[in-house]
Every structure is written in C-alpha cells, then in structure tokens.
Design an enzyme around this catalytic site. Structure first.
Site, short mmCIF file in Angstrom:
data_model
loop_
_atom_site.label_atom_id
_atom_site.label_comp_id
_atom_site.label_asym_id
_atom_site.label_seq_id
_atom_site.Cartn_x
_atom_site.Cartn_y
_atom_site.Cartn_z
N LYS A 41 0.86 -1.20 0.00
CA LYS A 41 0.00 0.00 0.00
C LYS A 41 0.89 1.24 0.00
O LYS A 41 0.65 2.18 -0.75
CB LYS A 41 -0.87 0.00 1.25
CG LYS A 41 -1.51 1.34 1.60
CD LYS A 41 -2.39 1.31 2.82
CE LYS A 41 -1.66 1.60 4.08
NZ LYS A 41 -1.35 3.01 4.35
N ASN A 42 1.96 1.20 0.83
CA ASN A 42 2.77 2.41 0.99
C ASN A 42 3.80 2.61 -0.10
O ASN A 42 4.56 3.57 -0.08
CB ASN A 42 3.41 2.42 2.38
CG ASN A 42 2.34 2.60 3.46
OD1 ASN A 42 1.20 2.96 3.17
ND2 ASN A 42 2.69 2.30 4.70
N CYS B 137 -4.64 7.84 9.40
CA CYS B 137 -4.89 7.30 10.73
C CYS B 137 -4.63 8.35 11.81
O CYS B 137 -3.68 9.11 11.75
CB CYS B 137 -3.97 6.10 10.98
SG CYS B 137 -4.55 4.64 10.13
N ARG C 46 0.95 14.35 13.26
CA ARG C 46 1.23 14.16 11.83
C ARG C 46 1.35 15.50 11.08
O ARG C 46 0.62 15.78 10.15
CB ARG C 46 0.19 13.24 11.19
CG ARG C 46 0.07 11.94 11.95
CD ARG C 46 -0.68 10.89 11.21
NE ARG C 46 0.21 10.24 10.21
CZ ARG C 46 -0.23 9.23 9.44
NH1 ARG C 46 -1.48 8.85 9.51
NH2 ARG C 46 0.59 8.65 8.59
N ASP D 65 4.37 0.36 12.03
CA ASP D 65 3.11 -0.18 11.49
C ASP D 65 2.85 -1.63 11.92
O ASP D 65 1.80 -2.17 11.61
CB ASP D 65 3.11 -0.10 9.95
CG ASP D 65 3.09 1.34 9.48
OD1 ASP D 65 3.35 1.57 8.28
OD2 ASP D 65 2.82 2.23 10.30
N ARG E 63 -8.90 0.11 4.76
CA ARG E 63 -8.01 1.08 4.12
C ARG E 63 -6.70 0.45 3.67
O ARG E 63 -6.06 0.92 2.75
CB ARG E 63 -7.71 2.25 5.09
CG ARG E 63 -8.91 3.12 5.39
CD ARG E 63 -8.52 4.34 6.18
NE ARG E 63 -7.28 4.87 5.66
CZ ARG E 63 -6.30 5.30 6.45
NH1 ARG E 63 -6.43 5.25 7.76
NH2 ARG E 63 -5.18 5.78 5.94
C1 EPZ Z 1 4.27 6.84 6.34
O1 EPZ Z 1 3.52 7.87 6.97
C2 EPZ Z 1 3.33 5.65 6.23
N1 EPZ Z 1 2.19 6.00 5.40
C3 EPZ Z 1 2.86 5.25 7.62
O2 EPZ Z 1 2.05 4.07 7.46
C4 EPZ Z 1 4.08 4.89 8.47
O3 EPZ Z 1 3.64 4.62 9.79
C5 EPZ Z 1 5.05 6.08 8.50
O4 EPZ Z 1 5.40 6.47 7.15
C6 EPZ Z 1 6.33 5.74 9.27
O5 EPZ Z 1 6.94 4.64 8.67
C7 EPZ Z 1 2.32 6.00 4.05
O6 EPZ Z 1 3.38 5.73 3.51
C8 EPZ Z 1 1.07 6.32 3.25
P1 EPZ Z 1 6.48 10.03 8.52
P2 EPZ Z 1 4.12 9.38 7.05
O7 EPZ Z 1 6.40 11.32 7.79
O8 EPZ Z 1 4.84 9.69 5.81
C9 EPZ Z 1 7.02 13.26 11.89
C10 EPZ Z 1 0.15 2.73 7.73
O9 EPZ Z 1 -0.34 2.19 8.74
N2 EPZ Z 1 6.84 14.25 10.82
O10 EPZ Z 1 7.62 9.11 8.26
O11 EPZ Z 1 3.01 10.27 7.49
C11 EPZ Z 1 5.70 12.56 12.21
O12 EPZ Z 1 4.95 13.32 13.13
C12 EPZ Z 1 0.66 4.16 7.81
O13 EPZ Z 1 0.30 2.15 6.62
C13 EPZ Z 1 7.03 15.59 11.11
O14 EPZ Z 1 7.34 15.96 12.24
O15 EPZ Z 1 5.13 9.20 8.27
C14 EPZ Z 1 6.14 11.25 12.79
O16 EPZ Z 1 6.45 11.44 14.15
C15 EPZ Z 1 0.41 4.79 9.17
N3 EPZ Z 1 6.85 16.51 10.12
C16 EPZ Z 1 7.45 10.95 12.06
O17 EPZ Z 1 7.85 12.19 11.43
C17 EPZ Z 1 6.52 16.15 8.84
O18 EPZ Z 1 6.41 17.04 7.97
C18 EPZ Z 1 7.33 9.88 10.98
O19 EPZ Z 1 6.34 10.32 10.07
C19 EPZ Z 1 6.32 14.78 8.56
C20 EPZ Z 1 6.50 13.84 9.57
#
Ligand code: EPZ
Length: 418
Positions: A22-23, A116, A121, A305, A397
């Site tokens: 999915k990701n 989610c 986020r 995840d 989802r």
């Molecule tokens: C991706 O989300 C995945 N989703 C998530 O999977 C996964 O949990 C996550 O990466 C971490 O591996 C998709 O790929 C569609 P991040 P993303 O930006 O990109 C902080 C699932 O269950 N952050 O790596 O939103 C954030 O708050 C989903 O399949 C900032 O501070 O995750 C978090 O603490 C859930 N500022 C950390 O980084 C930003 O601008 C990791 O978030 C962006 C993120």
C-alpha cells in the site's frame, strides 16, 4: 456499517499471497501525475486508500481505472491542480500529490491530509523541503496553497527521516532544474521502490535506501508497466497472527529482508521461521516466551506499522514486555479494546507495559485505526470464544480481502452488515 464476527481458537495453516505494498502504490500513483505516458501498476490491492487516491487522480483530470488487480493511469489530460478537500481528508498520502502537482502545473491547492489518527502528523518537513526547491507556500483556512515559477534543485536536510516528506521532495525534484540532494532521507523499502518506478519512467534518482538521495532533473518522462514490492506490513501481520493462533503458514511473495527486525523478534519469541527466497514459513505450536522490549524506529528498525499487532502478541506470551512507540504520539488507542479482551497492559506516555496472560477472551471491540484494527482481529482469532470487531472500514483502508485470506488459512471470521 460493517463488522467482523470471529470465533477464536482455530490454528492457521496454509499459504497467503502478499499484496503489493500500500505504501509503495500510493506514492507511485502520485508520481503518475508527472508523466504523460501511460502507466500500468500490477497486483494492486483493492483497498480504500488506493481507491480514494484513484478518485483524486480522476479529479485532477487523469484517467485512472482498476483493470482487475491492476491500475491503468493516463495523466496526459490532467488539467486541475486542486485536490478536493473531502478526498484529501480521507488519506495521508494525498499530501504526496503536492510535489507532483506543483511540478506539472506550477500551482497546487490541497486541504490538510487525513489518515490514521495516530498522532499530530504535521507536514512541516514536506513544506520546508518544497520551499527549498523554490515553491511559495501559503497556509490559509485549512488549505495549503503552492505556486512556483520554476522548480530549482537544492540541498535539503530533513530534521527527521520522514517517509512522506522524502517522497514528496523526490516527486517535486524529478523535473526541477539542476540537482537535488536529500539528506537524512527515510530509508524504507518503499522509498527505494518509488526510486525504481521513477527511473523506469525516465527520471534520474539514486541513493534511495541510504540516508542520502540524489535527483538530477530531467525534462521528459515516459510511461511503463510496474510491479511494486510486496506489502511487508501485510506479510508481518499474517506472520504475527500465526504466531498468536499457532499453526504453520507461508507468506508467499514476501521479501524477508524487508521485515528482518520482525523475523528476529518472532524467532526470539520461540517461533520456527524458515525462509525460502520470497516465501516466509512460520510454525508455532506452543505459548511463546515474551520479548522483554520492543522499540519502534525508522527503517531498518522495528516498524511502527507492526507495533499494534506485535503488542497483541506480547499480551498472550509468557512473561512481561515493554513496547515503546517512538514515531507517533498516540499509537496505543487500541489498548483499551485489548483490555476488554482480558489483556493486562498499561500505557504510560510512549510505553506499553504488558504482563502476558494465558488467553484473550472474546469480546466486542472497536477499531480506531488501520493497524490497531488489524491487531484486534488477530486477538479475536487467538481468543477463547466469540468476538465482534466494529469499525472495520479502518481495516479496509490497508488490507485487501483480509477476511478471505484469513478464512483460507482456517480462521472462523465473517464480515456482516450492521
Ligand atoms: C508513512 O507515513 C506511512 N504512510 C505510515 O504508514 C508509516 O507509519 C510512517 O510512514 C512511518 O513509517 C504511508 O506511507 C502512506 P512520517 P508518514 O512522515 O509519511 C514526523 C500505515 O499504517 N513528521 O515518516 O506520514 C511525524 O509526526 C501508515 O500504513 C514531522 O514531524 O510518516 C512522525 O512522528 C500509518 N513533520 C514521524 O515524522 C513532517 O512534515 C514519521 O512520520 C512529517 C512527519
């Protein structure tokens, strides 16, 4: 509204074919806006995040349709740079479109993304990165408004290895003038998959999987046919399910190296795991020993995840475990539901303290998010007695044909309309 009815206690036996990730599929769909060539993505799961992403592409004027288990996209007629707020709110990956829509139209308008409810986020790293490439950004009335005369390559240092921010910047940089270097980039396998897709349509991207990614801007992109990597989280979910229920299953078409942190932990629990190319066989016929601690980390650490699913396993292991969630602030919302099933688990800040009990007891529980919902299903499968899992639209989802795949392994689970 639909729910699952589960009669727990069956062991799981047989093989399960793992869907495309999915990701991976979601950022690749966003990337199709960059090219006028026709793209065919193979083995795509029928899940609502993908269906919503396809709807968003159609709103942008792209032709995007499911063709069996594949999706065919033709973005040559794309003519709109505004992502509808109702759809943007449905999923996190709508934000990935910023990079490709700006690259195509020099403008983009999107409401804050959904996804989610597992933490704040923010999207600050996405926006800071895009600004470094020359994008002017205004945030007003819940919308992100972007415009730029010309995207210019630059060096970008991410404060944290954000998966989405890395992908968004990659997409914006593909056709920028000059070279972009992303430092402290996310290393997830899905990033490398996006790089491979982009290079397949004519981009020049290298370094994905390391902490530094280089993108040399190009002018022309083509179409292609592409098979994304298997979904490591789906594979991990089924393996954990078999560890909890007992039995022997084979996750087919999985890449073991992409979930080596989970495989290491399940082996530590006492599971027998055998790897044969793209098949992972897990066998277990006893109550497992607890692993003392689990900490979620960016890849290649233990994946956030799989945190909920693994915590459910810890709840019925022999001994105590501490599960620490380092990536998201509120990713333990499923815990009160596990307690209804007899789990002995207490959450303090980012730590869940688990004391293993013999068995879950069947109960009626409510899913609040995708992976927490999957964890509740696994708990129901392993429980004594009957469970009902409400709110399964969250699970839809990210897991295609979830109950069919589980039934094929011997689980007693049905979907009913409430
Ligand atoms: C991706 O989300 C995945 N989703 C998530 O999977 C996964 O949990 C996550 O990466 C971490 O591996 C998709 O790929 C569609 P991040 P993303 O930006 O990109 C902080 C699932 O269950 N952050 O790596 O939103 C954030 O708050 C989903 O399949 C900032 O501070 O995750 C978090 O603490 C859930 N500022 C950390 O980084 C930003 O601008 C990791 O978030 C962006 C993120």
């Amino acid at each position: 509204m639909e729910k699952y009815i589960i009669n727990g206690g069956n062991k799981l036996y047989g093989s399960v074919k793992i869907q495309s990730s999915k990701n991976s599929v979601l950022p690749i769909l966003a990337a199709t806006v960059l090219t006028d060539g026709k793209v065919k993505i193979l083995n795509v799961p029928h899940i609502s995040d993908v269906k919503n992403m396809v709807k968003i592409l159609s709103c942008l004027g792209c032709k995007a349709v499911y063709d069996g288990d594949n999706i065919i996209i033709d973005s040559s007629s794309a003519d709109c740079f505004e992502i509808p707020s109702a759809l943007a709110h449905e999923l996190r990956s709508s934000v990935f479109l910023l990079g490709s829509v700006i690259s195509r139209f020099r403008y983009a308008k999107i409401a804050y993304p959904g996804g989610c409810d597992i933490g704040l986020r923010p999207v600050d790293l996405h926006l800071t990165g895009l600004k470094r490439l020359g994008v002017q950004i205004t945030e007003k009335n819940g919308y992100i408004l972007c415009k730029c005369d010309k995207l210019r390559g630059n060096e970008i240092m991410l404060d944290c290895p954000s998966v989405g921010a890395t992908e968004n910047i990659m997409l914006a940089a593909v056709k920028a003038e000059g070279t972009t270097i992303i430092k402290n980039a996310a290393r997830e396998p899905e990033i490398e998959d996006l790089q491979n897709f982009l290079n397949r349509i004519g981009a020049k991207v290298s370094g994905a999987g390391s902490g530094t990614i280089r993108i040399d801007g190009v002018n022309k992109l083509e179409g292609c046919e592409y098979l994304p990597i298997p979904d490591r989280i789906e594979a991990g979910t089924f393996l954990i399910g078999a560890a909890m229920c007992g039995g022997e299953i084979t996750a087919e078409g999985a890449y073991p190296e992409n979930i080596s942190s989970l495989i290491h932990k399940l082996t530590e629990n006492g599971c027998k795991i055998h790897i044969n190319n793209d098949k992972i066989v897990l066998e277990n016929h006893k109550r497992l020993a607890s692993v003392k601690s689990i900490e979620t980390q960016p890849y290649p650490g233990f994946p956030t995840d799989l945190q909920a699913q693994f915590t459910a396993l810890c709840c019925i292991c022999e001994g105590h475990s501490i599960v620490t969630e380092n990536l998201f602030e509120t990713r333990f919302k499923y815990v009160p539901e596990l307690r209804k099933m007899g789990a002995d688990i207490t959450v303090i800040d980012r730590n869940a303290f688990v004391r293993g009990v013999e068995k879950f007891k069947g109960a009626t529980v409510v899913a609040n998010d995708l992976r927490g919902g999957a964890a509740l299903v696994l708990a129901g499968l392993a429980a004594d007695g009957r469970s009902e899992v409400m709110g399964i639209s969250h699970i839809d989802r990210g897991y295609g044909s979830f109950e069919y795949k589980l039934r094929n392994l011997g689980a007693d689970i049905v979907r009913v309309t409430v």
